[in-house]
Every structure is written in structure tokens, then in C-alpha cells.
Design a protein around this motif. Sequence first.
Motif, PDB file in Angstrom:
ATOM      1  N   HIS A  22       0.830  -1.205   0.000  1.00 53.24           N
ATOM      2  CA  HIS A  22       0.000   0.000   0.000  1.00 53.24           C
ATOM      3  C   HIS A  22       0.868   1.259   0.000  1.00 53.24           C
ATOM      4  CE1 HIS A  22      -3.271  -2.704   1.733  1.00 53.24           C
ATOM      5  NE2 HIS A  22      -3.681  -2.323   0.532  1.00 53.24           N
ATOM      6  N   ALA A  23       1.943   1.237   0.778  1.00 51.00           N
ATOM      7  CA  ALA A  23       2.848   2.391   0.820  1.00 51.00           C
ATOM      8  C   ALA A  23       3.465   2.643  -0.550  1.00 51.00           C
ATOM      9  CB  ALA A  23       3.934   2.173   1.866  1.00 51.00           C
ATOM     10  N   THR A  24       3.833   1.591  -1.238  1.00 53.70           N
ATOM     11  CA  THR A  24       4.405   1.734  -2.580  1.00 53.70           C
ATOM     12  C   THR A  24       3.375   2.285  -3.555  1.00 53.70           C
ATOM     13  OG1 THR A  24       5.975  -0.060  -2.189  1.00 53.70           O
ATOM     14  CG2 THR A  24       5.484   0.466  -4.492  1.00 53.70           C
ATOM     15  N   ALA A  25       2.144   1.787  -3.485  1.00 52.69           N
ATOM     16  CA  ALA A  25       1.084   2.280  -4.375  1.00 52.69           C
ATOM     17  C   ALA A  25       0.828   3.763  -4.137  1.00 52.69           C
ATOM     18  CB  ALA A  25      -0.194   1.476  -4.172  1.00 52.69           C
ATOM     19  N   ILE A  26       0.765   4.163  -2.877  1.00 48.14           N
ATOM     20  CA  ILE A  26       0.543   5.575  -2.546  1.00 48.14           C
ATOM     21  C   ILE A  26       1.711   6.417  -3.029  1.00 48.14           C
ATOM     22  CG2 ILE A  26       0.385   7.227  -0.637  1.00 48.14           C
ATOM     23  CD1 ILE A  26      -1.218   4.996   0.883  1.00 48.14           C
ATOM     24  N   ASN A  27       2.925   5.965  -2.761  1.00 47.25           N
ATOM     25  CA  ASN A  27       4.109   6.715  -3.179  1.00 47.25           C
ATOM     26  C   ASN A  27       4.174   6.859  -4.694  1.00 47.25           C
ATOM     27  OD1 ASN A  27       6.527   8.101  -2.313  1.00 47.25           O
ATOM     28  ND2 ASN A  27       7.618   6.469  -3.397  1.00 47.25           N
ATOM     29  N   ASN A  28       3.921   5.794  -5.420  1.00 55.76           N
ATOM     30  CA  ASN A  28       3.947   5.857  -6.881  1.00 55.76           C
ATOM     31  C   ASN A  28       2.886   6.819  -7.407  1.00 55.76           C
ATOM     32  OD1 ASN A  28       6.058   4.060  -6.998  1.00 55.76           O
ATOM     33  ND2 ASN A  28       4.774   2.290  -7.452  1.00 55.76           N
ATOM     34  N   TRP A  29       1.709   6.812  -6.788  1.00 56.54           N
ATOM     35  CA  TRP A  29       0.642   7.721  -7.198  1.00 56.54           C
ATOM     36  C   TRP A  29       1.041   9.167  -6.904  1.00 56.54           C
ATOM     37  CZ3 TRP A  29      -2.509  11.181  -4.656  1.00 56.54           C
ATOM     38  CH2 TRP A  29      -3.586  11.670  -5.388  1.00 56.54           C
ATOM     39  N   LEU A  30       1.617   9.420  -5.722  1.00 48.00           N
ATOM     40  CA  LEU A  30       2.058  10.771  -5.385  1.00 48.00           C
ATOM     41  C   LEU A  30       3.107  11.277  -6.374  1.00 48.00           C
ATOM     42  CD1 LEU A  30       2.317  10.529  -1.497  1.00 48.00           C
ATOM     43  CD2 LEU A  30       0.723  11.965  -2.788  1.00 48.00           C
ATOM     44  N   ILE A  31       4.034  10.413  -6.754  1.00 51.28           N
ATOM     45  CA  ILE A  31       5.055  10.788  -7.733  1.00 51.28           C
ATOM     46  C   ILE A  31       4.403  11.122  -9.063  1.00 51.28           C
ATOM     47  CG2 ILE A  31       6.993   9.924  -9.110  1.00 51.28           C
ATOM     48  CD1 ILE A  31       7.841   8.358  -6.543  1.00 51.28           C
ATOM     49  N   SER A  32       3.461  10.308  -9.507  1.00 49.52           N
ATOM     50  CA  SER A  32       2.803  10.570 -10.797  1.00 49.52           C
ATOM     51  C   SER A  32       2.029  11.889 -10.758  1.00 49.52           C
ATOM     52  CB  SER A  32       1.888   9.411 -11.202  1.00 49.52           C
ATOM     53  OG  SER A  32       0.720   9.378 -10.401  1.00 49.52           O
ATOM     54  N   GLN A  33       1.396  12.195  -9.618  1.00 44.08           N
ATOM     55  CA  GLN A  33       0.673  13.466  -9.493  1.00 44.08           C
ATOM     56  C   GLN A  33       1.642  14.640  -9.509  1.00 44.08           C
ATOM     57  OE1 GLN A  33      -2.724  13.758  -9.637  1.00 44.08           O
ATOM     58  NE2 GLN A  33      -2.441  11.604 -10.115  1.00 44.08           N
ATOM     59  N   THR A  34       2.772  14.479  -8.864  1.00 40.12           N
ATOM     60  CA  THR A  34       3.773  15.540  -8.832  1.00 40.12           C
ATOM     61  C   THR A  34       4.336  15.785 -10.226  1.00 40.12           C
ATOM     62  OG1 THR A  34       4.339  14.970  -6.547  1.00 40.12           O
ATOM     63  CG2 THR A  34       5.968  16.259  -7.791  1.00 40.12           C
ATOM     64  N   LEU A  35       4.627  14.709 -10.937  1.00 41.23           N
ATOM     65  CA  LEU A  35       5.152  14.849 -12.297  1.00 41.23           C
ATOM     66  C   LEU A  35       4.110  15.428 -13.234  1.00 41.23           C
ATOM     67  CD1 LEU A  35       7.187  11.544 -12.628  1.00 41.23           C
ATOM     68  CD2 LEU A  35       8.059  13.860 -12.307  1.00 41.23           C
ATOM     69  N   ARG A  36       2.860  15.048 -13.066  1.00 39.19           N
ATOM     70  CA  ARG A  36       1.774  15.584 -13.889  1.00 39.19           C
ATOM     71  C   ARG A  36       1.645  17.086 -13.635  1.00 39.19           C
ATOM     72  NH1 ARG A  36      -3.181  12.368 -12.945  1.00 39.19           N
ATOM     73  NH2 ARG A  36      -2.083  10.926 -14.299  1.00 39.19           N
ATOM     74  N   GLY A  37       1.733  17.495 -12.377  1.00 39.86           N
ATOM     75  CA  GLY A  37       1.658  18.923 -12.056  1.00 39.86           C
ATOM     76  C   GLY A  37       2.837  19.704 -12.611  1.00 39.86           C
ATOM     77  N   ALA A  38       4.018  19.091 -12.580  1.00 38.45           N
ATOM     78  CA  ALA A  38       5.211  19.763 -13.089  1.00 38.45           C
ATOM     79  C   ALA A  38       5.141  19.933 -14.604  1.00 38.45           C
ATOM     80  CB  ALA A  38       6.466  18.971 -12.709  1.00 38.45           C
ATOM     81  N   SER A  39       4.556  18.977 -15.295  1.00 42.22           N
ATOM     82  CA  SER A  39       4.475  19.080 -16.760  1.00 42.22           C
ATOM     83  C   SER A  39       3.405  20.072 -17.198  1.00 42.22           C
ATOM     84  CB  SER A  39       4.207  17.707 -17.390  1.00 42.22           C
ATOM     85  OG  SER A  39       2.905  17.243 -17.041  1.00 42.22           O
ATOM     86  N   ASN A  40       2.456  20.393 -16.303  1.00 46.93           N
ATOM     87  CA  ASN A  40       1.408  21.360 -16.613  1.00 46.93           C
ATOM     88  C   ASN A  40       1.805  22.785 -16.234  1.00 46.93           C
ATOM     89  OD1 ASN A  40      -0.304  19.403 -17.623  1.00 46.93           O
ATOM     90  ND2 ASN A  40      -1.307  19.063 -15.668  1.00 46.93           N
ATOM     91  N   ALA A  41       2.948  22.919 -15.584  1.00 46.99           N
ATOM     92  CA  ALA A  41       3.361  24.253 -15.114  1.00 46.99           C
ATOM     93  C   ALA A  41       3.987  25.070 -16.218  1.00 46.99           C
ATOM     94  CB  ALA A  41       4.346  24.116 -13.960  1.00 46.99           C
TER      95      ALA A  41
END
Length: 68
Positions: free
Chosen positions: A49-68
Motif C-alpha cells: 500500500h505504501a508503494t502504491a501511494i508513493n507511486n501515485w504521489l510521484i505521478s501526481q507531482t510529475l503531472r503537475g510539473a508538466s502542466n506548469a
Amino acid sequence: MQLTNDQIKLLKRYRGEHDLTYPKLADEIGIGYQPLKRGANGGNITPRHATAINNWLISQTLRGASNA
């Protein structure tokens, strides 16, 4: 295994910004809502579960960075 304070802050920020319940956020992440809620409240969760959450957080962070 516990989430870091930064992971918890990011989860709570995303949940608040998007007005999501724990079950809806858990669906987005791909885990059950109870482990998500437990982790977001500083409790122990499985490494899977920790890995799934961490991977999702990373994907959200990268998605936000690419939209900036």
C-alpha cells in the motif's frame, strides 16, 4: 510501515483541493480506502500500500510539473 509527514501532507492537500472522500481517492490510487485512511492518519500500512501511494504521489507531482 508508515507514510512520511510529507506524503501525508500531499495526500491531504490533494484530497482537499479536489474535494474527495477517502474511498474516491483510494479508487484513484488503486487501493482500499481503509489502508489509505489509516496511512493518512499516521498508522501502519503494508509495504504494498505504501508503494502504491508513493507511486501515485510521484505521478501526481510529475503531472503537475508538466502542466506548469
